[in-house]
Design a protein around this motif. Structure first.
Motif, short mmCIF file in Angstrom:
data_model
loop_
_atom_site.label_atom_id
_atom_site.label_comp_id
_atom_site.label_asym_id
_atom_site.label_seq_id
_atom_site.Cartn_x
_atom_site.Cartn_y
_atom_site.Cartn_z
N ALA A 37 37.23 46.58 12.54
CA ALA A 37 37.76 47.80 13.16
C ALA A 37 36.70 48.72 13.76
O ALA A 37 37.06 49.75 14.32
CB ALA A 37 38.57 48.58 12.12
N HIS A 38 35.42 48.39 13.68
CA HIS A 38 34.40 49.29 14.20
C HIS A 38 34.57 49.51 15.70
O HIS A 38 34.98 48.60 16.44
CB HIS A 38 33.01 48.75 13.91
CG HIS A 38 32.57 49.00 12.50
ND1 HIS A 38 31.47 48.40 11.94
CD2 HIS A 38 33.08 49.80 11.52
CE1 HIS A 38 31.32 48.80 10.69
NE2 HIS A 38 32.28 49.65 10.41
N TYR A 39 34.20 50.71 16.15
CA TYR A 39 34.47 51.12 17.54
C TYR A 39 33.87 50.18 18.57
O TYR A 39 34.48 49.93 19.62
CB TYR A 39 33.92 52.54 17.76
CG TYR A 39 32.44 52.61 18.03
CD1 TYR A 39 31.95 52.69 19.33
CD2 TYR A 39 31.52 52.56 16.98
CE1 TYR A 39 30.59 52.72 19.58
CE2 TYR A 39 30.17 52.59 17.22
CZ TYR A 39 29.70 52.67 18.53
OH TYR A 39 28.35 52.70 18.77
N ASP A 40 32.67 49.64 18.31
CA ASP A 40 31.99 48.84 19.32
C ASP A 40 32.58 47.45 19.48
O ASP A 40 32.16 46.70 20.38
CB ASP A 40 30.48 48.76 19.03
CG ASP A 40 30.17 48.21 17.65
OD1 ASP A 40 30.96 48.43 16.71
OD2 ASP A 40 29.11 47.57 17.49
N HIS A 41 33.55 47.11 18.66
CA HIS A 41 34.25 45.84 18.79
C HIS A 41 35.73 46.00 19.11
O HIS A 41 36.36 45.05 19.56
CB HIS A 41 34.10 45.02 17.50
CG HIS A 41 32.72 44.52 17.27
ND1 HIS A 41 32.36 43.21 17.42
CD2 HIS A 41 31.60 45.18 16.91
CE1 HIS A 41 31.07 43.07 17.16
NE2 HIS A 41 30.59 44.26 16.83
N TRP A 54 45.55 41.44 17.27
CA TRP A 54 45.47 40.83 15.95
C TRP A 54 44.28 41.42 15.19
O TRP A 54 43.18 41.49 15.72
CB TRP A 54 45.27 39.32 16.09
CG TRP A 54 46.35 38.61 16.84
CD1 TRP A 54 46.47 38.47 18.19
CD2 TRP A 54 47.47 37.93 16.27
NE1 TRP A 54 47.58 37.74 18.51
CE2 TRP A 54 48.23 37.39 17.35
CE3 TRP A 54 47.91 37.72 14.96
CZ2 TRP A 54 49.39 36.66 17.15
CZ3 TRP A 54 49.07 36.99 14.77
CH2 TRP A 54 49.79 36.46 15.86
N ILE A 55 44.52 41.82 13.94
CA ILE A 55 43.45 42.34 13.09
C ILE A 55 43.78 41.98 11.65
O ILE A 55 44.96 41.85 11.27
CB ILE A 55 43.29 43.87 13.27
CG1 ILE A 55 42.04 44.37 12.52
CG2 ILE A 55 44.55 44.62 12.85
CD1 ILE A 55 41.66 45.80 12.85
N GLY A 56 42.75 41.82 10.85
CA GLY A 56 42.96 41.46 9.46
C GLY A 56 43.73 42.54 8.69
O GLY A 56 43.47 43.73 8.86
N ASP A 57 44.66 42.10 7.85
CA ASP A 57 45.46 43.05 7.06
C ASP A 57 44.57 43.88 6.14
O ASP A 57 44.71 45.11 6.07
CB ASP A 57 46.49 42.27 6.25
CG ASP A 57 47.33 43.17 5.37
OD1 ASP A 57 48.10 43.98 5.92
OD2 ASP A 57 47.20 43.10 4.14
N GLU A 58 43.66 43.24 5.45
CA GLU A 58 42.76 43.98 4.55
C GLU A 58 41.87 44.94 5.33
O GLU A 58 41.63 46.07 4.90
CB GLU A 58 41.90 43.00 3.74
CG GLU A 58 40.99 43.71 2.75
CD GLU A 58 40.15 42.75 1.92
OE1 GLU A 58 39.28 43.23 1.17
OE2 GLU A 58 40.36 41.52 2.04
N GLU A 59 41.42 44.51 6.49
CA GLU A 59 40.54 45.36 7.31
C GLU A 59 41.27 46.62 7.77
O GLU A 59 40.73 47.74 7.66
CB GLU A 59 40.03 44.58 8.51
CG GLU A 59 39.14 45.37 9.45
CD GLU A 59 37.76 45.65 8.89
OE1 GLU A 59 36.97 46.34 9.57
OE2 GLU A 59 37.45 45.19 7.76
N LEU A 73 33.69 53.89 12.34
CA LEU A 73 35.15 53.76 12.40
C LEU A 73 35.75 54.78 13.36
O LEU A 73 35.56 55.99 13.17
CB LEU A 73 35.77 53.95 11.02
CG LEU A 73 35.81 52.74 10.10
CD1 LEU A 73 36.39 53.14 8.75
CD2 LEU A 73 36.61 51.61 10.71
N PRO A 74 36.47 54.34 14.37
CA PRO A 74 37.12 55.27 15.31
C PRO A 74 38.48 55.69 14.77
O PRO A 74 39.48 54.99 14.95
CB PRO A 74 37.25 54.43 16.58
CG PRO A 74 37.40 53.03 16.08
CD PRO A 74 36.66 52.94 14.77
N GLU A 75 38.56 56.85 14.13
CA GLU A 75 39.75 57.23 13.36
C GLU A 75 41.02 57.21 14.19
O GLU A 75 42.07 56.71 13.75
CB GLU A 75 39.55 58.62 12.75
CG GLU A 75 38.42 58.72 11.74
CD GLU A 75 37.09 59.05 12.39
OE1 GLU A 75 37.03 59.10 13.64
OE2 GLU A 75 36.11 59.24 11.65
N LEU A 76 40.96 57.76 15.41
CA LEU A 76 42.18 57.86 16.21
C LEU A 76 42.63 56.48 16.70
O LEU A 76 43.84 56.24 16.83
CB LEU A 76 41.95 58.79 17.40
CG LEU A 76 41.57 60.23 17.03
CD1 LEU A 76 41.42 61.09 18.29
CD2 LEU A 76 42.59 60.85 16.09
#
Length: 227
Positions: A37-41, A54-59, A73-76
């Motif tokens: 979930a990091h902003y640069d990805h 698609w993103i991991g459930d745990e992530e 982490l980009p909160e918004l």
């Protein structure tokens, strides 16, 4: 068309150029697959209106539980991932697309995933930031991790996947693609390039390019380009 990790604001021009070179419009992208979930990805998922994300459930669960802070982490955007209808959560061993398997790779973030593409010949491993570059792969140590031991274990797992099929291509999070040489060393596919372009003159039509590649002689590392 599917994209795996889509970067942040700073790569939008390059991303647009690469899509145009392939004849792909943003609305043609059907799937965006995120390692973490990091902003640069992750943040550029908003550019693809028709894509399933698609993103991991745990992530995503972990990212959503973090308070705003001085971290990547980009909160918004995480909030947007929580509420968008076209977001799908993955578990390890899921296949978001046929022949593309998610593999748990904790360390950099708790729910980080890597992806192994077996539908391609040769296979391809997308490591995200669980292995950011060649130095991390060779040293077994990583920069920027939430759990150093988990990252070391994840690197060992990545090496096992990489060695399993000769010719497998590995695409790290922040480096060129690589293959293993005959003696088992990571060899780059392509040429690393890095430069700074800056205006040192009194005209915007003259730009100085400073070459940052380590194999160039420092005294010859710059040139003036008339634009």
């Amino acid at each position: 068309m599917a994209l795996l990790d889509v970067g942040a604001f700073g790569v939008r021009r390059e991303l647009s150029q690469q899509l145009q070179a392939q004849g792909v419009k943003p609305e043609d992208v059907t799937d965006v697959i995120l390692t973490h979930a990091h902003y640069d990805h992750a943040v550029n998922f908003t550019l693809f209106p028709n894509a399933t994300v698609w993103i991991g459930d745990e992530e995503l669960t972990w990212a959503a539980s973090q308070p705003p802070g001085f971290n990547p982490l980009p909160e918004l955007y995480v909030r947007e991932l929580l509420t968008r209808e076209r977001v799908r959560r993955m578990l390890p061993d899921d296949e978001p697309l046929p022949g593309l398997k998610a593999v748990a790779a904790p360390g950099h973030t708790p729910g980080h995933l890597i992806f192994v593409l077996t539908a391609n010949t040769p296979p391809v491993i997308f490591t995200g930031d669980s292995a950011k570059n060649r130095a991390e792969l060779l040293s077994g140590e990583v920069d920027a991790t939430s759990d150093a031991q988990q990252s070391r274990d994840t690197l060992a797992m990545i090496w096992a996947h990489w060695r399993a099929v000769p010719g497998t291509v590995l695409i790290p999070g922040h480096d060129l693609s690589m293959r293993l040489s005959a003696d088992g060393q990571p060899d780059y596919i392509g040429e690393r390039k890095a430069a700074i372009a800056a205006w040192f003159s009194e005209s915007i039509h003259t730009m100085t390019t400073i070459n940052l590649c380590c194999d160039a002689g420092f005294g010859a590392n710059y040139r003036n380009d008339d634009l």
